[in-house]
Design an enzyme around this catalytic site. Sequence first.
Site, PDB file in Angstrom:
ATOM      1  N   GLY A 189     -17.236   1.967  -1.091  1.00 51.41           N
ATOM      2  CA  GLY A 189     -18.049   3.191  -1.001  1.00 51.41           C
ATOM      3  C   GLY A 189     -19.360   3.101  -1.765  1.00 51.41           C
ATOM      4  CB  SER A 231     -13.966  -4.120  -0.564  1.00 53.98           C
ATOM      5  OG  SER A 231     -12.650  -3.912  -1.026  1.00 53.98           O
ATOM      6  N   PRO A 232     -15.752  -3.924   2.747  1.00 57.83           N
ATOM      7  CG  PRO A 232     -15.705  -3.257   4.991  1.00 57.83           C
ATOM      8  CD  PRO A 232     -14.818  -3.436   3.790  1.00 57.83           C
ATOM      9  CG  LEU A 233     -18.372   0.363   4.017  1.00 62.50           C
ATOM     10  CD1 LEU A 233     -17.836   1.706   4.496  1.00 62.50           C
ATOM     11  CD2 LEU A 233     -19.796   0.149   4.540  1.00 62.50           C
ATOM     12  CB  ALA A 234     -19.464  -2.458  -2.301  1.00 65.22           C
ATOM     13  CE1 TYR A 244      -3.127  -2.951   0.320  1.00 67.41           C
ATOM     14  CE2 TYR A 244      -3.876  -2.079   2.414  1.00 67.41           C
ATOM     15  CZ  TYR A 244      -3.980  -3.009   1.398  1.00 67.41           C
ATOM     16  OH  TYR A 244      -4.951  -3.967   1.462  1.00 67.41           O
TER      17      TYR A 244
END
Length: 278
Positions: A203, A198-201, A58
């Site tokens: 954003g 990516s639990p909120l896809a 990252y």
Amino acid sequence: MEFKTLGNTSAKIPMVGLGTWGIGGFSSSNSEKDEIGIKALRLGLELEMRFIDTAEMYGGGHSEEVVAEAVKDQRESVFLATKVSGGNLSYDNVLRSCEASLSRLRTSYIDLYQIHWPNSRIPISETMKAMEKLVENGKIRHVGVSNFSVRQFTEAQKALSKTDVVSNQVDYSLTERSVETDLLPFAERERITIIAYSPLARGQIAEQAHGDRWQVLDQITRINHKTRSQVALNWLLIKPSVVVIPKASNLQHVRENSGCVGWRISKEQEKKLNDAFK
Ligand SMILES: NC(=O)c1ccc[n+]([C@@H]2O[C@H](COP(=O)([O-])OP(=O)(O)OC[C@H]3O[C@@H](n4cnc5c(N)ncnc54)[C@H](OP(=O)(O)O)[C@@H]3O)[C@@H](O)[C@H]2O)c1
């Protein structure tokens, strides 16, 4: 904050952690927004999301440096997870990558060291030998993987003799549910922590406007007096083995995400979401 047990260990980790993809740059270093990133991470820690996920790739390593700055006066009370890249999985490279991460993170140990992606060109037994060495030397506390299938996970586990693989970090959200086929039941059976990335896809869950499924989500959101993102994270946390690591640089988002625990959607609401986002 609420906590879950890490894999089959006795360690407890916060159910909600802080993602860092984009903090310190994406695929290469970018320090322009370091101050914002540090503020967001420190607010997250204040709000008890004391679990940070980063990776050597990252921001070309700079994300780890930003994390180090954010935790510098409170390292001992933060669960720090980082990752060795899929291209660095030979025995020597794992040891080298870990030293470099320790140095960028300005710490003497990593709580969870994860293999970022599997690499079929390097025998997993070689990589795991290095991981075991790192545990033995006290450089890392726990071994994890990311983006591993059940078969790859099983092989990784078999290659270890003195420790266990405690977690698998995978893409999981209301809109990406492929892990439910086999990885999730496997994790629940074998007591492996699933770290939902990516639990909120990315954003999208807060932004999508059209379609019946979003109306179902909005209805549940209203009934619970929460936001879409909070309901989406809460839905993930109902699964016993799942913890989440949303990334947020916006301070309002950080506050919002910390409010996804301390309550639960009902069984009926869970079923409605399952059906709507099939
Ligand atoms: N292991 C892997 O291969 C892998 C792959 C991808 C990600 N990850 C890890 O998982 C973490 C999370 O995944 P992600 O960064 O891909 O996606 P994400 O957490 O699903 O979404 C991040 C995006 O959502 C926005 N956001 C956050 N909270 C919000 C809220 N409450 N309302 C509206 N928007 C909100 C953020 O905006 P702002 O930043 O502007 O607040 C950002 O644009 C990463 O940062 C990384 O640590 C791992």
